[in-house]
Motif scaffolding. Structure first.
Motif, PDB file in Angstrom:
ATOM      1  N   PRO A 218      -3.520   7.707  -0.785  1.00  0.00           N
ATOM      2  CA  PRO A 218      -3.638   6.657  -1.804  1.00  0.00           C
ATOM      3  C   PRO A 218      -3.340   7.202  -3.196  1.00  0.00           C
TER       4      PRO A 218
ATOM      5  N   GLU B 245     -10.041  -0.259  -2.498  1.00  0.00           N
ATOM      6  CA  GLU B 245      -8.579  -0.182  -2.460  1.00  0.00           C
ATOM      7  C   GLU B 245      -8.095   0.590  -1.234  1.00  0.00           C
TER       8      GLU B 245
ATOM      9  N   ALA C 293       0.831  -1.207   0.000  1.00  0.00           N
ATOM     10  CA  ALA C 293       0.000   0.000   0.000  1.00  0.00           C
ATOM     11  C   ALA C 293       0.864   1.254   0.000  1.00  0.00           C
TER      12      ALA C 293
ATOM     13  N   TRP D  25      -1.961   8.397   5.171  1.00  0.00           N
ATOM     14  CA  TRP D  25      -1.664   7.767   3.884  1.00  0.00           C
ATOM     15  C   TRP D  25      -2.410   8.491   2.778  1.00  0.00           C
TER      16      TRP D  25
ATOM     17  N   GLY E 208      -5.813  -1.003   1.711  1.00  0.00           N
ATOM     18  CA  GLY E 208      -4.566  -0.403   2.173  1.00  0.00           C
ATOM     19  C   GLY E 208      -4.534  -0.250   3.683  1.00  0.00           C
TER      20      GLY E 208
ATOM     21  N   GLU F  82      -3.967  -3.555   5.257  1.00  0.00           N
ATOM     22  CA  GLU F  82      -2.577  -3.997   5.154  1.00  0.00           C
ATOM     23  C   GLU F  82      -1.695  -3.302   6.190  1.00  0.00           C
TER      24      GLU F  82
END
Length: 260
Positions: A206, A214, A175, A204, A218, A221
């Motif tokens: 993306p 998705e 990710a 984060w 992420g 993960e």
């Protein structure tokens, strides 16, 4: 001079990072314990701002708190910093009691959260200030719920700080490699879960156009990567929108249960 406030701000639950601090800063100003921002003039078409702080009173301001740090069931949450006036001296407890009592009278929950502060060494004190969703009950925590948090320490080579170790772990994920960027920061201890003795804020970004699935994959993960090292994670309680520029994850380690 005239007040920088022209009308009460409106809270937008879909934009809490901006509107939450505005609402609380307005209330602090009305309670005469805020920054007391005033307009002292104009230059090149812009207002010039300053602070009008009563000697000895100090001043307080509300700062945004990432939603992943909010108490469960909250509809608004901010970090309030109180800064004393050291030139004339100020009674920390008296001023904090004034801030606390005033905000509670406006239906906020107020906690002296985070590491215990020391007026002889600290530059400010922090308060966790929030409102609950209708029908929700605030967490029942004792005033010393955060007393177990260890003092800050400096790590010297070849030591590696837990924050750096955590950053290495999450950056070594699919990710992180596929997203635009990933940052891992320290975070004010007033925003830590009361049961934690270490906490970090992960943000984060993306890849552009990432789908809802998705984004959640992420986050899953990242959570899996840190849980293997004994950390717990928390995301915001409000549903993450289908399209986002960034998402936040709180990563923390539980303290010895005997401390809370």
């Amino acid at each position: 001079m005239r007040s920088a406030w022209t009308h009460p701000p409106v809270y937008d639950r879909d934009n809490p990072n901006h509107t939450g601090p505005l609402v609380v800063n307005y209330d602090l100003d009305q309670l005469k314990v805020g920054e007391n921002r005033v307009i002292v003039g104009r230059k090149n078409g812009y207002d010039l701002h300053s602070r009008d702080v009563a000697p000895g009173d100090g001043w307080a301001r509300a700062l945004y708190a990432p939603e992943c740090t909010w108490p469960r069931g909250a509809q608004l949450c901010v970090l309030v910093e109180w800064h004393p006036d050291y030139e004339t001296g100020s009674d920390w407890n008296a001023r904090l009691d004034a801030v606390t009592d005033g905000l509670r009278a406006l239906d906020y929950v107020v906690e002296r959260a985070g590491r215990p502060f020391d007026p002889a060494q600290d530059l400010r004190a922090n308060l966790l200030v929030y409102r609950m969703e209708p029908g929700q009950t605030p967490p029942q925590r004792s005033p010393d719920a955060w007393a177990h948090i260890p003092p800050r320490r400096t790590y010297k080579w070849p030591e590696v700080s837990p924050l750096h170790q955590l950053s290495l772990r999450v950056h070594d994920t699919k990710a992180a490699r596929n997203g635009r960027s990933l940052a891992v920061w320290d975070i004010a201890s007033a925003l830590w879960p009361a049961e934690a003795d270490f906490c970090a804020h992960l943000r984060w970004f993306p890849a552009p156009g990432a789908t809802f699935a998705e984004v959640y994959e992420g986050l899953r993960e990242f959570s899996s990567a840190v849980q293997g090292a004994g950390y717990r994670t928390r995301v915001q309680e409000r549903r993450i929108p289908d399209t986002v520029e960034s998402v936040d994850l709180l990563v923390y380690a539980d303290a010895d249960p005997g401390h809370w």
